[in-house]
Scaffold this active site. Structure first.
Site, short mmCIF file in Angstrom:
data_model
loop_
_atom_site.label_atom_id
_atom_site.label_comp_id
_atom_site.label_asym_id
_atom_site.label_seq_id
_atom_site.Cartn_x
_atom_site.Cartn_y
_atom_site.Cartn_z
N ASP A 190 0.84 -1.19 0.00
CA ASP A 190 0.00 0.00 0.00
C ASP A 190 0.88 1.25 0.00
O ASP A 190 1.87 1.31 0.74
CB ASP A 190 -0.87 -0.04 1.26
CG ASP A 190 -1.95 1.02 1.29
OD1 ASP A 190 -1.87 2.00 0.53
OD2 ASP A 190 -2.88 0.88 2.11
N ILE A 191 0.50 2.26 -0.79
CA ILE A 191 1.26 3.51 -0.76
C ILE A 191 1.17 4.19 0.60
O ILE A 191 2.00 5.05 0.93
CB ILE A 191 0.82 4.50 -1.86
CG1 ILE A 191 -0.67 4.87 -1.71
CG2 ILE A 191 1.11 3.94 -3.24
CD1 ILE A 191 -1.11 5.99 -2.66
N ALA A 246 -4.81 4.79 -7.18
CA ALA A 246 -6.00 5.60 -6.87
C ALA A 246 -7.24 4.74 -6.92
O ALA A 246 -7.33 3.80 -7.71
CB ALA A 246 -6.14 6.75 -7.86
N GLU A 247 -8.21 5.09 -6.08
CA GLU A 247 -9.58 4.65 -6.29
C GLU A 247 -10.16 5.57 -7.36
O GLU A 247 -10.01 6.79 -7.27
CB GLU A 247 -10.39 4.77 -5.00
CG GLU A 247 -9.93 3.84 -3.89
CD GLU A 247 -10.43 2.41 -4.09
OE1 GLU A 247 -11.28 2.19 -4.98
OE2 GLU A 247 -9.98 1.53 -3.34
N THR A 303 -7.16 6.48 0.14
CA THR A 303 -6.15 6.17 -0.88
C THR A 303 -5.68 7.42 -1.61
O THR A 303 -4.47 7.68 -1.73
CB THR A 303 -6.73 5.16 -1.90
OG1 THR A 303 -7.02 3.94 -1.22
CG2 THR A 303 -5.73 4.89 -3.01
N THR A 354 -6.73 13.31 -13.25
CA THR A 354 -7.90 13.19 -14.13
C THR A 354 -8.44 14.56 -14.51
O THR A 354 -8.26 15.55 -13.79
CB THR A 354 -9.01 12.40 -13.42
OG1 THR A 354 -10.22 12.44 -14.18
CG2 THR A 354 -9.30 12.98 -12.04
N ASP A 355 -9.15 14.61 -15.65
CA ASP A 355 -9.81 15.86 -16.05
C ASP A 355 -11.03 16.16 -15.18
O ASP A 355 -11.54 17.29 -15.19
CB ASP A 355 -10.22 15.82 -17.52
CG ASP A 355 -11.16 14.68 -17.89
OD1 ASP A 355 -11.50 13.86 -17.01
OD2 ASP A 355 -11.56 14.59 -19.06
N GLU A 356 -11.49 15.19 -14.40
CA GLU A 356 -12.69 15.41 -13.59
C GLU A 356 -12.48 16.45 -12.49
O GLU A 356 -13.46 16.97 -11.95
CB GLU A 356 -13.19 14.09 -13.01
CG GLU A 356 -13.62 13.10 -14.08
CD GLU A 356 -14.39 11.92 -13.53
OE1 GLU A 356 -15.18 12.10 -12.58
OE2 GLU A 356 -14.20 10.81 -14.06
N TYR A 368 -15.00 11.28 -5.72
CA TYR A 368 -13.81 10.84 -6.44
C TYR A 368 -13.00 12.03 -6.95
O TYR A 368 -11.80 12.16 -6.68
CB TYR A 368 -14.19 9.93 -7.62
CG TYR A 368 -13.09 9.82 -8.65
CD1 TYR A 368 -11.83 9.32 -8.30
CD2 TYR A 368 -13.28 10.25 -9.96
CE1 TYR A 368 -10.81 9.24 -9.24
CE2 TYR A 368 -12.28 10.16 -10.90
CZ TYR A 368 -11.03 9.66 -10.54
OH TYR A 368 -10.02 9.59 -11.47
N LYS A 376 -9.20 13.46 -5.89
CA LYS A 376 -8.08 13.63 -6.83
C LYS A 376 -7.63 15.09 -6.87
O LYS A 376 -6.42 15.37 -6.97
CB LYS A 376 -8.50 13.17 -8.23
CG LYS A 376 -8.62 11.67 -8.37
CD LYS A 376 -7.31 10.93 -8.11
CE LYS A 376 -6.28 11.16 -9.20
NZ LYS A 376 -5.03 10.38 -8.94
N ASN A 386 -10.97 10.47 -20.34
CA ASN A 386 -11.41 9.08 -20.15
C ASN A 386 -10.57 8.11 -20.96
O ASN A 386 -10.53 8.20 -22.19
CB ASN A 386 -12.88 8.94 -20.55
CG ASN A 386 -13.84 9.37 -19.48
OD1 ASN A 386 -13.58 10.32 -18.76
ND2 ASN A 386 -14.96 8.68 -19.36
N ASP A 408 -30.19 8.56 -13.90
CA ASP A 408 -28.88 9.21 -13.88
C ASP A 408 -28.31 9.21 -12.47
O ASP A 408 -29.05 9.18 -11.48
CB ASP A 408 -29.02 10.66 -14.37
CG ASP A 408 -27.76 11.17 -15.06
OD1 ASP A 408 -26.73 10.46 -15.00
OD2 ASP A 408 -27.81 12.26 -15.64
N GLY A 431 -25.22 14.22 -9.31
CA GLY A 431 -24.11 15.11 -9.61
C GLY A 431 -23.36 14.76 -10.88
O GLY A 431 -22.16 15.06 -11.00
#
Length: 365
Positions: A62-63, A86-87, A103, A142-144, A168, A172, A197, A299, A302
């Site tokens: 584990d990190i 990452a999760e 994480t 990530t771009d998120e 998530y 990040k 993605n 959906d 969010g």
């Protein structure tokens, strides 16, 4: 990245990490120390192609285990740390955000702390490296973290303000800020990449493309959130690996580089394309199209409407652009899954199947 540089990779048995590790080891560009916790998404079968390879060492851990990370850094003396660990699934973060904080935030913090200690030892032994460092810490994000876009908004650039909308993406974003802070506060030579993605071989079947591909073959519904008009930029995973390698070779310390495929598609378009390729390569026995299995489900909370990456900085400064179009990449992906049914069978058992059945049975309309 010079030949046979030593790289400590975290999360190297997951989807993106394993593709990069196999690519680098087989091409002879790196001697990889691969640290992975082997959660549900980490799979040693992803690394079968380099099993026993002299330039790949797998370590189960584990990190967040600082003693282990410290031992690995001082034993192998890596020239770089690349943090894939990452999760990463938004739906899982909605149902259980704590793992994502542990994480993605706490784990990254522990990794940074041990890397900082290792970096300080390096520059104490060789003071000249402080001004001209050979070492890099590359953080894969990530771009998120940038939030959502309207149909008319320009694509995300490296200067787009952060506005994460899920547990998530918030986790990040927090890890990105920690990496930036460790550069500006402690002088750690960092690089950050924010990708769109990914898709391709070894993608865990909770994500849109592999989930719908495998459901199609099994005669199950292909679940599409909402109206299916959510837009994503799609990046073939091996293009991503090559971009990361290029950033590690020549990226400017302290900089962020957005990595995208220049392929904006709605979720519905993606699944329809997938169905057309399956209709050609493995037709249904009844002669009908797989598109008849598309099912719209409630959906998720969010749900960001559109992501789009402007990767022009990476092309302008480092000369990288994707080799695959979406059409060529998705065809390669479908063919890989059709030819690797043993991998599919092994990964779609147990915990994964239970989670998907529970999750989507709650949403089906």
């Amino acid at each position: 990245m010079q030949q046979q540089k030593i790289i400590l990779v975290t999360g190297g048995a997951g989807f993106i990490g394993s593709n990069c590790v196999v690519n680098w080891v087989q091409s002879g560009t790196a001697n990889v120390i691969n640290l992975d916790k082997l959660t549900y998404a980490g799979n040693l079968e992803n690394l079968a192609a380099i099993e026993g390879h002299a330039h790949h060492t797998f370590v189960h851990g584990d990190i967040g285990d600082r003693d282990l990370v410290s031992r690995l850094l001082h034993k192998y003396q890596p020239d770089a740390v690349i943090n894939f660990a990452a999760e990463s699934h938004v739906d899982r973060s909605i149902h259980g955000p704590e793992d994502f904080i542990q994480t993605n935030v706490v784990g990254t913090f522990h990794l940074l702390e041990e890397t900082r200690a290792y970096w300080n030892a390096r520059i104490k032994a060789n003071p000249a490296e402080k001004e001209n460092p050979c070492f890099r810490f590359l953080h894969v994000s990530t771009d998120e973290v940038y939030g959502t876009l309207s149909a008319s908004d320009p694509a995300f650039t490296e200067s787009t303000p952060y506005a994460p909308n899920s547990p998530y993406s918030a986790s990040k974003a927090a890890s990105d800020h920690l990496v930036r802070a460790y550069h500006h506060t402690y002088g750690l030579p960092v690089l950050t990449t924010n990708c769109s993605n990914n898709y391709g071989p070894y993608h865990f079947p909770e994500k849109l493309i592999p989930l719908c591909l495998l459901n199609a073959l099994a005669g199950k519904p292909l679940p599409i959130y909402g109206d299916g008009q959510q837009v994503r930029d799609w990046l073939f995973v091996l293009d991503h690996c090559n971009a990361i390698q290029r950033v590690l070779e020549a990226g400017r310390i302290g900089e962020t580089y957005n990595i995208g495929g220049w392929n904006e598609k709605t979720n519905l378009e993606v699944v329809q394309t997938l169905c057309r390729i399956l209709d050609e390569l493995k037709p249904r026995t009844d002669g009908k199209s797989y598109q008849e299995q598309i099912t719209f489900v409630t959906d998720r909370p969010g749900h960001d409407r559109r992501y789009a990456i402007d990767a022009s900085k990476l092309e302008r400064e480092l000369g990288w652009k994707p080799a695959e179009t979406f059409e060529s990449g998705i065809r390669k992906t479908v063919m890989w899954y059709l030819h690797h049914q043993d991998w599919v069978h092994h990964v779609t058992s147990g915990e994964y199947r239970h989670w998907v059945n529970q999750h989507y049975s709650e949403k089906a309309e």
